[in-house]
Design a protein around this motif. Structure first.
Motif, PDB file in Angstrom:
ATOM      1  N   LEU A  23     -49.865  18.960  26.021  1.00 10.46           N
ATOM      2  CA  LEU A  23     -50.000  18.900  24.569  1.00 10.46           C
ATOM      3  C   LEU A  23     -49.223  20.015  23.880  1.00 10.46           C
ATOM      4  CD1 LEU A  23     -53.780  17.960  24.153  1.00 10.46           C
ATOM      5  CD2 LEU A  23     -51.792  16.532  23.628  1.00 10.46           C
ATOM      6  N   LEU A  24     -49.185  21.186  24.501  1.00 16.16           N
ATOM      7  CA  LEU A  24     -48.394  22.286  23.943  1.00 16.16           C
ATOM      8  C   LEU A  24     -46.911  21.920  23.919  1.00 16.16           C
ATOM      9  CD1 LEU A  24     -50.134  25.387  25.576  1.00 16.16           C
ATOM     10  CD2 LEU A  24     -50.260  24.659  23.186  1.00 16.16           C
ATOM     11  N   GLY A  25     -46.447  21.272  24.994  1.00 15.87           N
ATOM     12  CA  GLY A  25     -45.058  20.829  25.025  1.00 15.87           C
ATOM     13  C   GLY A  25     -44.768  19.775  23.978  1.00 15.87           C
ATOM     14  N   VAL A  26     -45.703  18.837  23.808  1.00 18.03           N
ATOM     15  CA  VAL A  26     -45.540  17.798  22.790  1.00 18.03           C
ATOM     16  C   VAL A  26     -45.536  18.412  21.392  1.00 18.03           C
ATOM     17  CG1 VAL A  26     -46.631  15.780  21.749  1.00 18.03           C
ATOM     18  CG2 VAL A  26     -46.518  15.978  24.232  1.00 18.03           C
ATOM     19  N   ALA A  27     -46.437  19.372  21.163  1.00 16.39           N
ATOM     20  CA  ALA A  27     -46.491  20.040  19.858  1.00 16.39           C
ATOM     21  C   ALA A  27     -45.198  20.793  19.566  1.00 16.39           C
ATOM     22  CB  ALA A  27     -47.687  20.992  19.812  1.00 16.39           C
ATOM     23  N   TRP A  28     -44.686  21.493  20.591  1.00 12.40           N
ATOM     24  CA  TRP A  28     -43.417  22.221  20.412  1.00 12.40           C
ATOM     25  C   TRP A  28     -42.292  21.258  20.060  1.00 12.40           C
ATOM     26  CZ3 TRP A  28     -38.612  22.036  22.556  1.00 12.40           C
ATOM     27  CH2 TRP A  28     -37.774  23.130  22.325  1.00 12.40           C
ATOM     28  N   MET A  29     -42.209  20.141  20.783  1.00 15.66           N
ATOM     29  CA  MET A  29     -41.155  19.161  20.527  1.00 15.66           C
ATOM     30  C   MET A  29     -41.288  18.561  19.130  1.00 15.66           C
ATOM     31  SD  MET A  29     -40.110  15.794  22.754  1.00 15.66           S
ATOM     32  CE  MET A  29     -39.713  16.819  24.164  1.00 15.66           C
ATOM     33  N   PHE A  30     -42.520  18.275  18.714  1.00 13.08           N
ATOM     34  CA  PHE A  30     -42.739  17.676  17.398  1.00 13.08           C
ATOM     35  C   PHE A  30     -42.343  18.642  16.291  1.00 13.08           C
ATOM     36  CE2 PHE A  30     -45.499  16.817  13.721  1.00 13.08           C
ATOM     37  CZ  PHE A  30     -45.132  15.514  13.460  1.00 13.08           C
ATOM     38  N   ILE A  31     -42.710  19.916  16.446  1.00 15.78           N
ATOM     39  CA  ILE A  31     -42.455  20.908  15.400  1.00 15.78           C
ATOM     40  C   ILE A  31     -40.973  21.238  15.292  1.00 15.78           C
ATOM     41  CG2 ILE A  31     -42.868  23.311  14.707  1.00 15.78           C
ATOM     42  CD1 ILE A  31     -45.672  23.026  15.959  1.00 15.78           C
ATOM     43  N   PHE A  32     -40.318  21.438  16.432  1.00 15.17           N
ATOM     44  CA  PHE A  32     -38.943  21.924  16.406  1.00 15.17           C
ATOM     45  C   PHE A  32     -37.893  20.830  16.560  1.00 15.17           C
ATOM     46  CE2 PHE A  32     -41.433  25.605  17.766  1.00 15.17           C
ATOM     47  CZ  PHE A  32     -40.985  26.560  16.868  1.00 15.17           C
ATOM     48  N   ASN A  33     -38.277  19.613  16.975  1.00 16.15           N
ATOM     49  CA  ASN A  33     -37.294  18.531  17.173  1.00 16.15           C
ATOM     50  C   ASN A  33     -37.447  17.398  16.170  1.00 16.15           C
ATOM     51  OD1 ASN A  33     -36.670  20.091  19.349  1.00 16.15           O
ATOM     52  ND2 ASN A  33     -36.595  18.439  20.824  1.00 16.15           N
ATOM     53  N   TYR A  34     -38.675  17.071  15.812  1.00 15.07           N
ATOM     54  CA  TYR A  34     -38.887  15.904  14.959  1.00 15.07           C
ATOM     55  C   TYR A  34     -39.038  16.263  13.479  1.00 15.07           C
ATOM     56  CZ  TYR A  34     -39.287  12.880  19.014  1.00 15.07           C
ATOM     57  OH  TYR A  34     -39.000  12.180  20.155  1.00 15.07           O
ATOM     58  N   ILE A  35     -39.795  17.292  13.171  1.00 17.58           N
ATOM     59  CA  ILE A  35     -39.949  17.685  11.774  1.00 17.58           C
ATOM     60  C   ILE A  35     -38.618  18.075  11.134  1.00 17.58           C
ATOM     61  CG2 ILE A  35     -40.991  19.395  10.230  1.00 17.58           C
ATOM     62  CD1 ILE A  35     -43.477  19.354  11.945  1.00 17.58           C
ATOM     63  N   PRO A  36     -37.757  18.840  11.834  1.00 16.41           N
ATOM     64  CA  PRO A  36     -36.458  19.177  11.219  1.00 16.41           C
ATOM     65  C   PRO A  36     -35.553  17.978  10.972  1.00 16.41           C
ATOM     66  CG  PRO A  36     -36.969  20.719  12.996  1.00 16.41           C
ATOM     67  CD  PRO A  36     -37.967  19.596  13.089  1.00 16.41           C
ATOM     68  N   MET A  37     -35.855  16.823  11.584  1.00 19.19           N
ATOM     69  CA  MET A  37     -35.011  15.648  11.365  1.00 19.19           C
ATOM     70  C   MET A  37     -35.036  15.188   9.907  1.00 19.19           C
ATOM     71  SD  MET A  37     -35.660  13.385  14.817  1.00 19.19           S
ATOM     72  CE  MET A  37     -34.543  12.095  14.282  1.00 19.19           C
ATOM     73  N   TYR A  38     -36.017  15.660   9.156  1.00 13.76           N
ATOM     74  CA  TYR A  38     -36.043  15.360   7.722  1.00 13.76           C
ATOM     75  C   TYR A  38     -34.767  15.853   7.043  1.00 13.76           C
ATOM     76  CZ  TYR A  38     -37.150  16.157   2.787  1.00 13.76           C
ATOM     77  OH  TYR A  38     -37.115  16.198   1.421  1.00 13.76           O
ATOM     78  N   GLY A  39     -34.218  16.951   7.565  1.00 14.44           N
ATOM     79  CA  GLY A  39     -33.013  17.521   6.964  1.00 14.44           C
ATOM     80  C   GLY A  39     -31.778  16.670   7.129  1.00 14.44           C
ATOM     81  N   ILE A  40     -31.834  15.610   7.936  1.00 13.34           N
ATOM     82  CA  ILE A  40     -30.673  14.735   8.117  1.00 13.34           C
ATOM     83  C   ILE A  40     -30.249  14.092   6.801  1.00 13.34           C
ATOM     84  CG2 ILE A  40     -29.926  12.574   9.207  1.00 13.34           C
ATOM     85  CD1 ILE A  40     -31.451  13.363  11.670  1.00 13.34           C
TER      86      ILE A  40
END
Length: 321
Positions: A38-55
């Protein structure tokens, strides 16, 4: 008949409850592993998916002093500008030239190296060779770039050796000559990653059953025949997966390496897509334009991934998905 149907229907909730209890019990027993996951999933969500808004700034004229929401929409203007840029031809040529040569030469070399390393009988010598080969991987390109710049200088060791052997009559500034840049980049990248890339293939070879080698020996197969008819077929799925990933990354030219080795004299051979994005986005502050270029590159990489995955699946019945 009706009673049997009613009984079976009434048993369904209890069966679901039983499965749910078993699932929760299993989950509770793996709570430590699940927490790590879950920590790995949370890290990926925070740093990989949330920033995709900036696209979305690729389709806007974003200004750093304003918010993304207030930036005006420009549609596909940045994409059109990139496709009409005079530098596009040189950027694509350098990117594809370096990446494709790396793919053609650099991809099979770790496989060949792993095959021969796997044939060594002395465990101590094998470990020594393997350690020496993958040691450069742990050095950053900042360090290796400085080493290469020293070796390739006018008074560097490369010029001294070549002049001592009589192969050249005067020193050559290799990093100042665009015609040498591709060769330097490709050779140094292979030198740095050869041993590390071979580890995956060595791990796959370790899973090959010794009985297959014994059977091949009984049939009179030599060492090269066993490598070709026993080892290679067993590691073929690993080769296929890594080849798919390599094809999808053909537009990546190792930004760190090229940034360290490039200069104003070899710019015509070192200006790749990643450097182009860095110059326009960071140095010139054109964040929307550089985002559009990066997004276009990612879309092409996804298309290449799908094509390579489909072709490999048909030819080798191995794929990522």
């Amino acid at each position: 008949m009706e009673r049997k149907i009613e009984t079976s229907v009434s048993d369904l909730p209890s069966e679901r409850d039983g499965k749910a209890r078993k699932w929760w019990k299993k989950l509770l027993g793996q709570r430590h592993l699940q927490t790590m996951a879950l920590l790995g999933v949370a890290w990926m969500f925070i740093f990989n998916y949330i920033p995709m808004y900036g696209i979305i700034i690729a389709f806007k004229e974003y200004n750093i002093v304003d918010s993304i929401a207030n930036a005006p929409w420009v549609g596909l203007d940045h994409f059109r500008e990139f496709l009409q840029d005079d530098e596009l031809g040189g950027v694509i040529r350098n990117t594809l030239g370096i990446s494709l040569i790396k793919l053609v030469i650099g991809f099979p070399l770790p496989i060949i190296f792993a095959l021969f390393l796997n044939e060594l009988r002395s465990v101590r010598f094998k470990k020594t060779v393997q350690t020496i080969s993958y040691l450069p991987h742990f050095l950053s390109w900042v360090i290796l770039g400085g080493i290469l710049a020293t070796w390739l200088a006018d008074v560097g060791i490369i010029n001294n050796i070549l002049m001592g052997l009589g192969l050249i009559t005067e020193p050559i500034s290799y990093l100042a000559e665009p015609k040498y840049f591709w060769g330097i980049v490709i050779t140094s990248d292979i030198w740095k990653e050869l041993g590390w890339s071979a580890i995956i293939y060595l791990a796959a070879m370790a899973s090959v059953s010794p009985e297959q080698y014994e059977a091949a020996t009984m049939d009179g197969a030599g060492r090269f025949q066993k490598m070709f008819y026993v080892t290679l077929p067993n590691i073929r799925p690993t080769i296929a997966i890594l080849f798919i990933l390599a094809v999808s990354g053909v537009l990546n030219s190792n930004f760190d390496q090229i940034l360290v080795l490039r200069n104003s004299l070899n710019e015509s051979a070192s200006n790749v897509i990643d450097i182009y994005v860095y110059q326009t986005g960071i140095q010139q502050g054109r964040f929307s334009y550089s985002t559009a270029v990066g997004l276009l590159k990612s879309v092409i990489a996804l298309i290449l991934l799908l094509i390579a995955n489909g072709v490999t699946k048909k030819l080798n019945n191995t794929s990522l998905f």
